[in-house]
Scaffold this motif. Structure first.
Motif, short mmCIF file in Angstrom:
data_model
loop_
_atom_site.label_atom_id
_atom_site.label_comp_id
_atom_site.label_asym_id
_atom_site.label_seq_id
_atom_site.Cartn_x
_atom_site.Cartn_y
_atom_site.Cartn_z
N VAL A 83 -6.79 -18.23 0.96
CA VAL A 83 -7.35 -19.04 2.04
C VAL A 83 -6.26 -19.73 2.83
N ASN A 84 -5.29 -20.34 2.15
CA ASN A 84 -4.22 -21.02 2.86
C ASN A 84 -3.38 -20.04 3.67
N LYS A 85 -3.19 -18.84 3.14
CA LYS A 85 -2.46 -17.82 3.90
C LYS A 85 -3.21 -17.45 5.17
N ILE A 86 -4.53 -17.31 5.04
CA ILE A 86 -5.34 -17.01 6.23
C ILE A 86 -5.19 -18.12 7.27
N PHE A 87 -5.22 -19.37 6.82
CA PHE A 87 -5.06 -20.49 7.75
C PHE A 87 -3.71 -20.41 8.47
N ARG A 88 -2.67 -20.10 7.74
CA ARG A 88 -1.34 -20.04 8.34
C ARG A 88 -1.20 -18.83 9.27
N ILE A 89 -1.87 -17.73 8.95
CA ILE A 89 -1.86 -16.58 9.85
C ILE A 89 -2.58 -16.93 11.15
N LEU A 90 -3.72 -17.60 11.05
CA LEU A 90 -4.44 -18.02 12.25
C LEU A 90 -3.62 -19.01 13.07
N ALA A 91 -2.86 -19.87 12.39
CA ALA A 91 -1.98 -20.79 13.11
C ALA A 91 -0.88 -20.02 13.83
N GLY A 110 -11.27 -7.64 0.54
CA GLY A 110 -10.76 -8.24 1.77
C GLY A 110 -11.37 -9.61 1.99
N VAL A 111 -10.80 -10.34 2.94
CA VAL A 111 -11.25 -11.69 3.29
C VAL A 111 -11.75 -11.67 4.72
N VAL A 112 -12.97 -12.14 4.93
CA VAL A 112 -13.54 -12.23 6.28
C VAL A 112 -12.87 -13.40 7.01
N TYR A 113 -12.25 -13.12 8.16
CA TYR A 113 -11.57 -14.21 8.86
C TYR A 113 -12.03 -14.37 10.31
N ALA A 114 -12.98 -13.56 10.77
CA ALA A 114 -13.51 -13.74 12.12
C ALA A 114 -14.88 -13.09 12.20
N ILE A 115 -15.78 -13.71 12.96
CA ILE A 115 -17.12 -13.19 13.19
C ILE A 115 -17.18 -12.63 14.60
N LEU A 167 -14.33 -16.47 5.46
CA LEU A 167 -13.55 -16.64 4.22
C LEU A 167 -14.25 -16.08 2.99
N ASP A 168 -15.37 -15.38 3.18
CA ASP A 168 -15.97 -14.65 2.06
C ASP A 168 -15.06 -13.51 1.64
N HIS A 169 -15.11 -13.16 0.37
CA HIS A 169 -14.38 -12.00 -0.15
C HIS A 169 -15.38 -10.86 -0.32
N VAL A 170 -15.09 -9.72 0.28
CA VAL A 170 -16.00 -8.58 0.24
C VAL A 170 -15.23 -7.33 -0.19
N THR A 171 -15.96 -6.38 -0.73
CA THR A 171 -15.36 -5.11 -1.13
C THR A 171 -15.55 -4.11 0.00
N VAL A 172 -14.47 -3.49 0.43
CA VAL A 172 -14.52 -2.53 1.53
C VAL A 172 -13.82 -1.24 1.13
N ARG A 173 -14.18 -0.19 1.83
CA ARG A 173 -13.45 1.07 1.69
C ARG A 173 -12.61 1.26 2.94
N CYS A 181 -21.97 -5.86 -0.07
CA CYS A 181 -22.22 -7.02 0.77
C CYS A 181 -22.33 -8.29 -0.04
N CYS A 182 -22.25 -8.18 -1.38
CA CYS A 182 -22.28 -9.39 -2.19
C CYS A 182 -20.93 -10.08 -2.08
N THR A 183 -20.93 -11.36 -1.81
CA THR A 183 -19.68 -12.10 -1.73
C THR A 183 -19.14 -12.34 -3.13
N VAL A 184 -17.84 -12.59 -3.21
CA VAL A 184 -17.18 -12.72 -4.49
C VAL A 184 -16.73 -14.15 -4.70
N ASP A 185 -17.06 -14.72 -5.80
CA ASP A 185 -16.59 -16.05 -6.15
C ASP A 185 -15.09 -15.98 -6.37
#
Length: 722
Positions: free
Chosen positions: A406-414, A551-556, A625-631, A651-655
């Motif tokens: 999550v913090n890495k995603i924040f810094r990438i968005l910054a 993967g981590v969802v970072y934009a809608i 910021l949900d974690h999802v499984t993708v191919r 589509c189930c999010t991951v804790d």
């Protein structure tokens, strides 16, 4: 290539599809249409009649077959306006011969000789050939520490007005692609005479500071030196030294010690001397970084990967995509280089106030931080962006102990919100205040009221900054070396050396060219990495466990979500609605055992922080910021290069607290899950769905959906791996 019409002669009129999707098809005439249909070619547009749908052009040259690595790499260079031909014979003839070169007596007399007095060494990536920088550190009397940064003296070999200088100025930078490097300077300089290799005498330009016990600078010296590096260390070995590795564990990784006939005592003595120097550097760098942090320096991040190639070049020889591991010693070297760049910038600006080459980083627009603030708010964090100091502190505090990504995603968005740093001539800016910005400078922290000094560097929190430490791969550094040495010579001899330097107008033109070339090189590097990422996945079957990632969802988006995959540094769009208006269901499993995304009638509800998909089998929601499984898949285009496509498998999010399970952290875990899916399919073959009104849109029976299987197997994977 599309056939448009055929004339009476042998020349065919055909339409070619530009690599850049923004450009329309172009009509050309050619006699080799059949050959060119499967090749990348260069075309020049000549005219575009107002009565024609397509512009007219002509064939320039053939690049090579579509899909070939050499061809696609050449296309990337061309598309970004980068040209790195073989160096001309006339240019090479004006350079010294590598085998015959030796230190000149005249140069030795006018340089400060550090060969016997200083322990000089370099720390670079493994396999680095163009060693720009070396360092030294000594403990003097009365608690004084001497720090030295020694940079290759490229300006000695590349003289103004020479062919080498003209070509270096044209190229402006070396270009580092995923599998190769295009040099700014000829190999005789970049890999040999200028490269600060160990065990050989080299010319350098040095900055040497004397510091007290708190590492406050008491004095600084600039000038030409003569050095002999004793060790060429990799980052990994330097980190091991800092961590206290035993001599027996690292001797084999230090070539300078490997072939020496040393007693164990002598070996330990040399290693302790080197270890002490590296540790002292680390202490100094930590202090410097802490001070910049207090002034508002913003530390950004990215998911970088290294493309591991096989011995033979080709698409089938991409062995792996390895995430780059960040080490503390990376920060050590970076801080020393930033420190040198800062002091050189202050030096040349004080003597050349209207014609020094500096590098600035304007404060970003506040509106560019909107998405970052939205993402952070999902996890309950508040990102303040009124100044660089506020931003840095907010990012440091926005840490989820259960989810480090999550913090890495924040810094990438910054990072994405930042403005571009750029070279400039001080005479063209003259510390004027921007009318379009609403920030002002207080010390090194830039706030959102008033106007900043336009010389400042927002990200580094420095009032003056330039590039001095990489003259082998950046032309800006060559210019800065010339300016610094001219200033030093004037102070020493009183001669007007600055008259030989480019004036403000010419320097501003250089800066404009270097800025555009530097940006093009960055984009080319990104495109090359993306191409090799696509080639890597195209070499594997879509059911290969390496293609199943978290993967981590970072934009809608309006029809999907953007997902970042930390393992491979891949990012892409997961489409939840196709062009026909059908929505994505959890991944379905075919009779052959292939996983594929099923689309059915339904609708999307898109909100600022989440998207809800309603389909015949149910409903699911994806939140920022949900974690999802993708191919990971690859979309192949005849007209354009291959590109990554992501498909939602679960589509189930991951804790995040459960992400340490083998399912997400090991290849073995992915293999076990996919093997379980296949076994289950073999024991329970999928039947065709009925067409009853209750299940008319169902693609697979609920008990056979990959959603249920992955969810069940995920729960099993949480058990102790033993």
């Amino acid at each position: 290539m599309e056939k448009a019409e055929e004339s009476r002669g042998k020349t065919e009129r055909v339409l070619v599809l530009p690599y850049d999707t923004r450009i329309p098809k172009i009509r050309i005439g050619t006699r080799q249409a059949d050959l060119l249909r499967s090749h990348r070619i260069v075309v020049q547009i000549d005219t575009w009649s107002s009565a024609s749908q397509y512009p007219d052009g002509h064939f320039v040259r053939n690049i090579g077959p579509i899909g070939d690595v050499e061809t696609e790499t050449a296309v990337i260079m061309i598309e970004h306006g980068l040209s790195f031909p073989t160096f001309s014979r006339d240019l090479l003839n004006e350079l010294p011969e590598r085998e015959r070169w030796e230190v000149e007596v005249e140069e030795e007399e006018k340089r400060r000789d550090l060969r016997e007095t200083h322990l000089v060494f370099s720390i670079d990536p493994q396999g680095c050939e163009d060693v720009d920088d070396t360092l030294s550190v000594r403990h003097l009397k009365k608690g004084v520490t001497e720090l030295g940064v020694h940079i290759a003296d490229v300006s000695h070999f590349v003289r103004p007005g020479s062919l080498t200088d003209a070509e270096a100025q044209r190229r402006s930078t070396s270009v580092y692609l995923a599998d190769r490097r295009h040099d700014m300077l000829p190999p005789v300089l970049s890999a040999h005479l200028c490269s600060l290799l160990s065990g050989v005498d080299r010319y350098a330009v040095s900055v040497v500071w004397k510091m007290d016990q708190n590492y406050d600078v008491k004095s600084v010296w600039f000038g030409r030196t003569l050095i002999r590096s004793r060790y060429k260390l990799s980052y990994e070995v330097a980190q091991q030294l800092c961590d206290g590795a035993a001599a027996s564990d690292i001797r084999g990784d230090i070539p300078e010690l490997l072939n020496l006939d040393l007693s164990q005592q002598e070996l330990e003595k040399r290693l302790e001397e080197l270890r002490g120097a590296v540790k002292t550097l680390s202490e100094i760098a930590h202090c410097l970084k802490q001070r910049r942090g207090e002034d508002g320096a913003v530390y950004l991040d990215s998911f970088e990967v290294k493309v591991v190639m096989g011995e033979e070049k080709g698409t089938a020889n991409i062995e792996d995509l390895v995430p780059k591991q960040h080490l503390d010693v990376h920060d050590t070297i970076a801080e020393c280089m930033i420190f040198a760049n800062h002091w050189v910038a202050k030096k040349i600006h004080s003597s050349l106030p209207t014609s020094s080459l500096l590098r600035r980083h304007p404060p970003p627009s506040q509106t560019r931080f909107t998405h970052l603030r939205t993402c952070a708010g999902v996890r309950g964090f508040q990102i303040l962006t009124g100044s660089n100091k506020e931003l840095a502190e907010s990012l440091d505090n926005a840490v989820d102990p259960h989810d480090p990504e999550v913090n890495k995603i924040f810094r990438i968005l910054a990072t994405q919100a930042m403005s571009q740093a750029e070279y400039f001539s001080t005479g063209s800016v003259s510390s004027y205040h921007s009318t379009g910005s609403s920030v002002h400078s207080t010390g090194s922290s830039f706030h959102s009221t008033g106007s900043p000094d336009q010389f400042s560097h927002y990200g580094l929190a420095l009032d003056y900054y330039t590039h001095f430490t990489s003259p082998i791969r950046r032309y800006a550094d060559v210019i800065v070396h010339r300016q610094l040495l001219a200033v030093v010579e004037e102070e020493k001899r009183g001669e007007r050396e600055r008259e030989k330097l480019p004036g403000n107008v010419q320097l501003a033109e250089y800066c404009q060219h270097m800025n555009s070339t530097h940006r093009a090189a960055q984009l080319a590097q990104m495109a090359s990495t993306e191409m090799f990422q696509a080639l890597y996945f195209s070499n594997h079957e879509r059911e290969d466990e390496r293609c199943v990632c978290v993967g981590v969802v970072y934009a809608i988006l309006t029809k999907g979500v953007r997902v970042q995959i930390p393992r491979y540094g891949v990012k892409g769009v997961v489409y939840l609605e196709d062009k026909a208006g059908l929505v994505a269901q959890p991944a379905a499993v075919s009779e052959a055992g292939h996983c594929s995304v099923a689309f059915a009638s339904g609708h999307l509800k898109v909100e600022e922080t989440r998207v809800t998909v309603t389909h015949p089998a149910g409903q699911y929601t994806l939140t920022l910021l949900d974690h999802v499984t993708v191919r990971v898949g690859v979309e192949v285009s005849h007209a354009h290069g291959p590109s990554i496509r992501l498909y939602l498998m679960s589509c189930c999010t991951v804790d995040p607290r459960e992400r340490r399970s083998p399912l997400f952290t090991s290849d073995r875990g992915r293999k076990e899950v996919l093997a379980g899916v296949r076994d289950d399919l073999q024991s329970k073959p999928v039947e065709a769905p009925s067409l009853s009104s209750s299940s008319s849109f169902s693609q697979t029976p609920p008990q056979s959906s990959l959603y249920c299987l992955v969810q069940r197997l995920h729960n099993l994977s949480l058990q102790d791996a033993d």
